[in-house]
Design a protein around this motif. Structure first.
Motif, PDB file in Angstrom:
ATOM      1  N   ASN A 191       0.823  -1.211   0.000  1.00 52.17           N
ATOM      2  CA  ASN A 191       0.000   0.000   0.000  1.00 52.17           C
ATOM      3  C   ASN A 191       0.864   1.271   0.000  1.00 52.17           C
ATOM      4  O   ASN A 191       0.495   2.276   0.607  1.00 52.17           O
ATOM      5  N   ASP A 192       1.982   1.199  -0.697  1.00 53.67           N
ATOM      6  CA  ASP A 192       2.937   2.306  -0.677  1.00 53.67           C
ATOM      7  C   ASP A 192       2.306   3.624  -1.111  1.00 53.67           C
ATOM      8  O   ASP A 192       2.439   4.658  -0.450  1.00 53.67           O
ATOM      9  N   VAL A 193       1.586   3.608  -2.234  1.00 50.02           N
ATOM     10  CA  VAL A 193       0.969   4.837  -2.737  1.00 50.02           C
ATOM     11  C   VAL A 193      -0.124   5.315  -1.786  1.00 50.02           C
ATOM     12  O   VAL A 193      -0.248   6.512  -1.499  1.00 50.02           O
ATOM     13  N   ALA A 194      -0.896   4.385  -1.271  1.00 54.92           N
ATOM     14  CA  ALA A 194      -1.998   4.758  -0.369  1.00 54.92           C
ATOM     15  C   ALA A 194      -1.491   5.488   0.869  1.00 54.92           C
ATOM     16  O   ALA A 194      -2.136   6.424   1.366  1.00 54.92           O
ATOM     17  N   PHE A 195      -0.315   5.079   1.376  1.00 54.47           N
ATOM     18  CA  PHE A 195       0.239   5.688   2.584  1.00 54.47           C
ATOM     19  C   PHE A 195       1.381   6.657   2.268  1.00 54.47           C
ATOM     20  O   PHE A 195       2.328   6.770   3.042  1.00 54.47           O
ATOM     21  N   SER A 196       1.294   7.370   1.171  1.00 54.52           N
ATOM     22  CA  SER A 196       2.378   8.284   0.788  1.00 54.52           C
ATOM     23  C   SER A 196       2.151   9.722   1.213  1.00 54.52           C
ATOM     24  O   SER A 196       2.955  10.594   0.899  1.00 54.52           O
ATOM     25  N   ASN A 197       1.071   9.991   1.916  1.00 53.75           N
ATOM     26  CA  ASN A 197       0.838  11.342   2.426  1.00 53.75           C
ATOM     27  C   ASN A 197       1.491  11.526   3.790  1.00 53.75           C
ATOM     28  O   ASN A 197       1.822  10.562   4.478  1.00 53.75           O
ATOM     29  N   ARG A 198       1.664  12.784   4.179  1.00 54.92           N
ATOM     30  CA  ARG A 198       2.132  13.135   5.512  1.00 54.92           C
ATOM     31  C   ARG A 198       1.056  13.951   6.215  1.00 54.92           C
ATOM     32  O   ARG A 198       0.313  14.700   5.570  1.00 54.92           O
ATOM     33  N   GLN A 199       0.985  13.791   7.531  1.00 53.69           N
ATOM     34  CA  GLN A 199       0.042  14.586   8.303  1.00 53.69           C
ATOM     35  C   GLN A 199       0.365  16.068   8.124  1.00 53.69           C
ATOM     36  O   GLN A 199       1.509  16.491   8.257  1.00 53.69           O
ATOM     37  N   ARG A 200      -0.644  16.855   7.843  1.00 56.96           N
ATOM     38  CA  ARG A 200      -0.459  18.286   7.614  1.00 56.96           C
ATOM     39  C   ARG A 200      -0.765  19.021   8.918  1.00 56.96           C
ATOM     40  O   ARG A 200      -1.923  19.187   9.302  1.00 56.96           O
TER      41      ARG A 200
END
Length: 511
Positions: A101-110
């Motif tokens: 799920n690399d792409v799915a979890f590629s965000n960072r908390q803003r």
């Protein structure tokens, strides 16, 4: 992370809203209202804030999450205001998150902190996955951290470690190595980013920007009301933290802008051995054509700030823990110095070309990052719905991979609590920390793995080898060093490292 305490009047205003929202998402994780299989949820949360009170310190986050994992298993969720947090504590689950799920979890908390201090998320290390992140990442990997660039700046790293040894020699016999190593890594990153600007500073100015860096690191860990309950972000303006974020960001920006203007005044095209600011003068101008919402100066400063933040404190943590573990395991210290005497000797200074022959030094760095990873908890955020271990993970869920727990798993590591560099010369010699082996992820994994892993490793090996070649070292008290860690995003030992030094080489090598 730290959390701004919620005032009583806020609790009265927000209680109904938060309970309704959080309850809805707890029982109906699908946006269509269909109940799906969800991960186990940890008990012990409070109304409104959930488990935030558990993870705001003073105990380091990785220790708190490890204790919760002992009760709740390798994967579970916690409530963080209106958000869910997914806690992962095994390498199998980490692989699902960072590979499957690399792409799915590629965000960072803003967070509010990084919005106000990090040029509105122009720092690509804190920006969400997308076109801007991909372009900045490409610039970092291909232009700033390429093998050719790293090799071209070898002289700079050698200059810095020789300066460290000179400082230690002139300060003998008693030296606080935690401070020395912190100064070394920060000076190294500033020199890499902006050239010899530090050499032109007076002592007062030098201390001011070092204080600014410390303040920036401290403020990065602060979470506000809006981070817990995004719809109430307007309330941040009534507290002191927003003003503190702005002031900290402005002070750092003033320094960066001054350095950038010096580079503009003297720039005559980029060369291979240029610092990052010179390299970015060309790259940032090109990037603004594709991303006009950021000007070239902002992109340049944001990239350089990312490198300073990402490379200084983490490398200092690795070196400080390495020295601590060697001092608390004297047989390993003896082996490391014996290797240096055999392959380099004491008649000349160690340099980067010697590192390939220093397998034990390399193993010491690896084992240090296993036992005490510089980033013990890897943070991510789900950009889309996905499945982990068969559990439905909604978009917006904050992911925390407890690296510290994973790297002490007795299923993978024999005698996991022992400091045994030899394991990386025998049973685990093929495991590295490039983010491809999920049993060892001290610098992250997946597409957001730290792009400076190779250069950081080389610098850490060179700095440790140079120090051990130059000095016999003992604790000032003769007792083992306290291994307690401080609270923060980076895993740093809490106490000063007071040592007693004796030179191992001729005085000419410390000049």
């Amino acid at each position: 992370m730290e959390l701004l305490l919620l005032p009583q009047w806020f609790v009265v205003v927000a209680t109904t809203i938060v309970i309704i929202i959080s309850s809805f998402y707890s029982f109906y994780p699908s946006k269509y209202g269909k109940k799906q299989k969800v991960a186990p949820h940890a008990g012990g949360g409070w109304p409104i804030i959930g488990h935030l009170f558990l993870i705001r310190g003073p105990e380091p986050l990785h220790l708190t999450l490890s204790k919760m994992a002992d009760q709740n298993g390798p994967i579970f969720t916690v409530q963080l205001g209106t958000r869910r947090g997914l806690i992962v504590n095994s390498h199998e689950m980490a692989e699902e998150c960072l590979k499957t799920n690399d792409v799915a979890f590629s965000n960072r908390q803003r967070t509010a902190a990084m919005s106000l201090m990090g040029y509105n998320f122009a720092m690509f290390g804190f920006s969400n996955y997308g076109a801007y992140w991909r372009e900045m990442r490409k610039i970092a990997v291909l232009r700033l951290l390429s093998n050719r660039k790293v090799a071209a700046l070898a002289w700079s790293r050698e200059v810095q470690v020789r300066a460290m040894n000179k400082q230690c020699y002139n300060s003998m016999p008693n030296v606080d190595m935690k401070r020395v190593l912190g100064d070394l890594t920060l000076s190294m990153m500033v020199r890499t980013v902006a050239g010899d600007v530090e050499a032109r500073m007076g002592e007062e100015e030098r201390e001011r920007w070092r204080r600014s860096v410390r303040d920036f690191f401290k403020m990065m860990t602060v979470h506000t009301i809006s981070d817990a309950v995004p719809c109430l972000g307007w309330m941040d303006r009534f507290g002191k933290m927003e003003r503190a974020f702005i002031d900290t960001g402005k002070e750092f920006d003033t320094m960066l802008q001054g350095w950038l203007q010096e580079h503009k005044d003297t720039w005559n095209g980029a060369r291979e051995d240029d610092d990052f600011m010179n390299e970015m003068l060309d790259a940032a101008h090109t990037a603004t054509q594709e991303f006009p919402h950021y000007d070239a100066d902002t992109i340049n400063k944001a990239m350089c700030l990312t490198m300073i933040v990402g490379g200084s404190e983490t490398t200092a943590a690795v070196l400080t823990w390495a020295l601590t573990l060697l001092l608390n395991n004297r047989h390993t210290l003896k082996k490391a110095q014996e290797e240096l005497d055999i392959h380099v000797g004491r008649e000349r200074l160690v340099n980067e070309s010697d590192l390939e022959n220093l397998a034990y030094i390399r193993a010491v760095i690896k084992e240090t990052t296993r036992l005490q990873p510089p980033v013990p908890v890897i943070p991510r955020e789900a950009g889309v719905d996905c499945l982990v271990a068969g559990y439905h993970i909604p978009a917006g869920t904050r992911l925390f991979i407890n690296n510290w727990k994973i790297q002490r798993d007795p299923r993978v590591w024999a005698d996991p609590l022992e400091f045994r560099p030899e394991r990386f010369l025998t049973s685990h010699k093929d495991i590295d920390f490039q983010g491809l082996h999920f049993e060892l992820l001290p610098f992250g994994g997946g597409r957001r793995v730290c792009p400076a892993v190779s250069s950081a490793r080389r610098f850490a090996e060179l700095a440790l080898a140079s120090f051990l070649q130059g000095f016999d070292v003992d604790t000032s008290s003769g007792e083992p060093i306290d291994m307690a860690a401080g609270f923060g995003t980076t895993n740093m030992i809490f106490s000063p490292i007071q040592v007693c030094l004796k030179p191992r080489m001729s005085p000419i090598h410390y000049a």
